[in-house]
Design an enzyme around this catalytic site. Structure first.
Site, mmCIF file in Angstrom:
data_model
loop_
_atom_site.group_PDB
_atom_site.id
_atom_site.type_symbol
_atom_site.label_atom_id
_atom_site.label_comp_id
_atom_site.label_asym_id
_atom_site.label_seq_id
_atom_site.Cartn_x
_atom_site.Cartn_y
_atom_site.Cartn_z
ATOM 1 N N SER A 153 0.780 -1.557 -0.237
ATOM 2 C CA SER A 153 -0.122 0.112 -0.283
ATOM 3 C C SER A 153 0.971 1.557 -0.090
ATOM 4 C CB SER A 153 -0.861 -0.047 0.841
ATOM 5 O OG SER A 153 -1.837 1.119 1.003
ATOM 6 N N ASP A 386 -16.301 -33.384 -23.922
ATOM 7 C CA ASP A 386 -18.114 -32.926 -24.276
ATOM 8 C C ASP A 386 -18.432 -32.954 -25.679
ATOM 9 O OD1 ASP A 386 -16.869 -30.209 -26.140
ATOM 10 O OD2 ASP A 386 -16.623 -29.504 -24.139
#
Length: 562
Positions: A153, A386
């Site tokens: 920070s 798939d």
């Protein structure tokens, strides 16, 4: 390579030291130092006469900067010889005796105060201390390359400030030091001398444009920065909440600040460093890191919700915790890691790699079982294909759940246990696709039916087929493949070696999943060369030779990089 690659050195070591030094700067009496090689260096050893706190913390020197705090630490080898120095700038608040309001004033002035306020922060706060540190280092035979500067920070702003000033101050000693900042609002203009690490949904991270406030600072401010990580999401309770995201993302929104805390940084980013996917990432990779509260982990899907930045592109990495997680990929290519705990996985398509980790893990297909085909390589990996030809490589998945038609117009979930012989639901066994599986040695495998799978696994294997729609998975080692039927898939993953394909046709597809240095967006045309009648494709550190195939016979549609 890896997300925290820094100066082409061991980014993991730099990161591990930097995050530990940063946490120590917040709680020097309670936070363990990085390993046992580090120890604080006091004012007396440095010959420093400025203000020092009761715990050895150095305070800012110049009026207006007295709330700034820093720690100086030494790194020692096994013989007790000093081999490095650490400078850790503390961020806003964090200690019982801190002047948090003074820190907040400095944060505000960095954004809207005098020109170059942020750039000059380190000199205004610690000019004399830094002179003493440089002299101490030189006296002990250390160079700037032995110095690591870190902070979180406001402390990260200090890191960037020191890097910015390093060439023209303190005798230029710190010019070649190592700089790693966390959650810094600023970014030094000195190129890649600083590695700025932060979460995209932390409103403080990169809030300033370099060191300048702009109107964009109030909203999404995740534009690409060469010196910074760009797409890491701290998936916490606030990010997950629909209600809490009705208000746009902004540094003015107190709820968004929940992604900023230093401990949350360490917990999530340490799991990134430990991830088995780490070497596949880079500073621009999209990473979704679960930091949900314990109570939310078993009820909330961790996924890319796109709430705090510009839309992500490329593959997505999703990292769970060591408890029970719900982890969900999207329609693109995903790398999902569950770690410990009983985890649930979902994915909506593409080419994926799912690592369940320890525990009882479940892959929810969300569609009827007949929409998929399954193959087991006999070496711990289950392949799920798939209906759109997307492939998920899965490990440590104990059960699959399909969604089948129920009574009337509803649906029901059916659970299948993953066994060596197939998917077992009660006494009903759904067999895997027919496959031939090699072992750790060199094998010759010959396809016997259309749609076969050939798994070489380890060793230098020979895989042959005159059938169509066969999937060739050479595995590790230098493999030779012969195909003739067309419509085949050649799948490569990890350190696959140097392979050769004979009989390649335009209807075939080469799929690369999880190959270091060759992720989504890899341009094969930049790495393909003609060698006589053959084409050699350099894929990361490895290569595939297409025997008897010219460059003109290749097209992008024949390749998948995930």
């Amino acid at each position: 390579m890896g997300l925290f690659d820094y100066k082409n050195a061991d980014g993991k070591t730099f990161y591990s030291d930097a995050i530990a030094l940063t946490l120590y700067a917040y709680t020097p009496t309670g936070q363990p130092l990085p390993a046992t090689a580090w120890a604080p260096i006091g004012a007396a050893a440095l010959g420093y006469q400025g203000k020092v706190g009761p715990q050895g913390t150095f305070y800012g020197e110049k009026d207006g900067f007295t709330s700034a705090e820093a720690e100086i630490l030494g790194k020692y080898d096994g013989a007790g010889q000093l081999i490095g120095l650490g400078i850790a700038f503390r961020g806003t608040g964090g200690l019982g005796y801190s002047d948090t309001f003074g820190d907040m004033k400095n944060n505000l002035l960095a954004a809207v105060g005098p020109v170059d306020y942020a750039s000059n922060y380190a000199k205004n706060a610690f000019d004399t201390l830094l002179k003493n540190v440089a002299a101490f280092a030189i006296a002990h035979g250390l160079s700037a390359k032995d110095v690591l500067v870190s902070g979180h920070s406001l402390g990260g702003l200090g890191v960037n400030s020191l890097a910015e000033l390093s060439g023209n101050n303190w005798g230029g000693f710190f010019k070649d030091a190592n700089y790693i900042a966390f959650a810094s609002p600023t970014q030094s203009a000195t190129g890649n001398n600083v590695l700025n690490i932060g979460y995209e949904n932390d409103p403080v991270f990169r809030v300033l444009d370099g060191t300048t406030f702009s109107s964009g600072s109030l909203g999404k401010h995740d534009g690409h920065q060469d010196s910074a990580t760009n797409n890491i999401v701290n998936f916490n309770d606030q990010y997950a909440s629909t209600a809490q995201n009705l208000v746009p993302f902004s540094i003015l929104n107190p709820l968004n600040w929940s992604a900023h805390g230093s401990l949350g940084y360490a917990d999530g980013l340490n799991r990134v460093i430990d991830s088995r996917f780490y070497d596949l990432t880079d500073k621009d990779s999209t990473l979704i890191v679960s930091n949900l509260s314990e109570s939310s982990r078993g009820t909330t899907w961790v996924e890319d919700l796109g709430r705090s930045g510009e839309p992500h592109t490329g593959s997505t990495f999703i990292i769970g915790t060591d408890s029970n997680d719900w982890l969900k990929g999207g329609t693109g290519n995903d790398f999902i890691e569950g770690r410990d705990g009983n985890d649930r996985f979902r994915d909506d398509g593409g080419y994926n790699l799912l690592l369940g980790g320890k525990g009882s893990n479940t892959f929810e297909l969300q569609k009827p079982l007949q929409n998929f085909s399954f193959a087991n390589d006999g070496d711990g990996t289950l392949y799920v294909r798939d209906a759109y030809a997307g492939i998920s490589m899965t490990r440590d998945i104990g059960a699959l759940v399909s969604k089948e038609s129920g009574s009337w117009w509803g649906s029901k979930e059916v659970t299948y246990n993953v066994t060596a012989n197939g998917l077992l639901n009660g006494t009903e066994l759904t067999h895997y696709n027919h496959s031939l599986n090699g072992d750790a040695y060199s094998n010759t495998l010959v396809a016997s039916v259309d749609g076969d799978w050939l798994f070489g696994n380890a060793g230098n294997d020979l895989l042959r087929s005159d059938k169509s729609h066969v999937t060739f998975v050479g595995g590790t080692g230098n493999d030779v493949m012969h195909a003739s039927g067309g419509g085949n898939t050649f799948l490569f993953s990890g350190a696959f070696g140097f392979d050769a394909i004979n009989g390649y046709q335009g209807s075939d597809k080469l799929v690369f999943i999880g190959v270091q240095g060759a992720g989504q967006g890899y341009d094969y045309t930049q790495h393909a060369s003609q060698a006589g009648n053959d084409t050699v494709l350099k894929i990361g550190d490895y290569a595939v030779t297409l025997v008897g195939v010219g460059l003109d016979n290749l097209s992008a549609s024949g390749f998948v990089f995930a």
